[in-house]
Design a protein around this motif. Sequence first.
Motif, mmCIF file in Angstrom:
data_model
loop_
_atom_site.group_PDB
_atom_site.id
_atom_site.type_symbol
_atom_site.label_atom_id
_atom_site.label_comp_id
_atom_site.label_asym_id
_atom_site.label_seq_id
_atom_site.Cartn_x
_atom_site.Cartn_y
_atom_site.Cartn_z
ATOM 1 N N GLY A 135 0.813 -1.198 0.000
ATOM 2 C CA GLY A 135 0.000 0.000 0.000
ATOM 3 C C GLY A 135 0.849 1.252 0.000
ATOM 4 O O GLY A 135 2.055 1.206 -0.198
ATOM 5 N N ASP A 136 0.207 2.358 0.273
ATOM 6 C CA ASP A 136 0.841 3.670 0.272
ATOM 7 C C ASP A 136 1.102 4.103 1.719
ATOM 8 O O ASP A 136 0.149 4.394 2.452
ATOM 9 C CB ASP A 136 -0.087 4.659 -0.439
ATOM 10 N N ASP A 167 -2.647 0.265 3.032
ATOM 11 C CA ASP A 167 -1.959 1.522 3.337
ATOM 12 C C ASP A 167 -1.476 1.543 4.783
ATOM 13 O O ASP A 167 -0.342 1.953 5.064
ATOM 14 C CB ASP A 167 -2.886 2.712 3.078
#
Length: 99
Positions: free
Chosen positions: A24-25, A90
Amino acid sequence: MMPVSSSAWVLLSSIALAFGQQVGDPAAGKQLAERTCQECHGAQNMSHNAPAFSAIAAMPSTTALSLDVFLRTSHPTMPNLMLSDTDRGDLIAYILSLR
């Protein structure tokens, strides 16, 4: 039984996690953590008995897969958060970035 599309997504995400791919980010995960988790898991946590995310990240047993399983399981001492796959990825990326 899960629909085929859900089963395929779980299988593919598990394979990606097993091979250590980015999940994820981390920047989006940090924002989510600050909005949702900071009260209990923040560095200045004095009123709750929850580990800081940096302490979780430092545990040898912490992996993308272990965090994914943990976040999909309800726990009596945590709110029952219903995170989307994107938000969960994330948040995992953010926690792992704290190593």
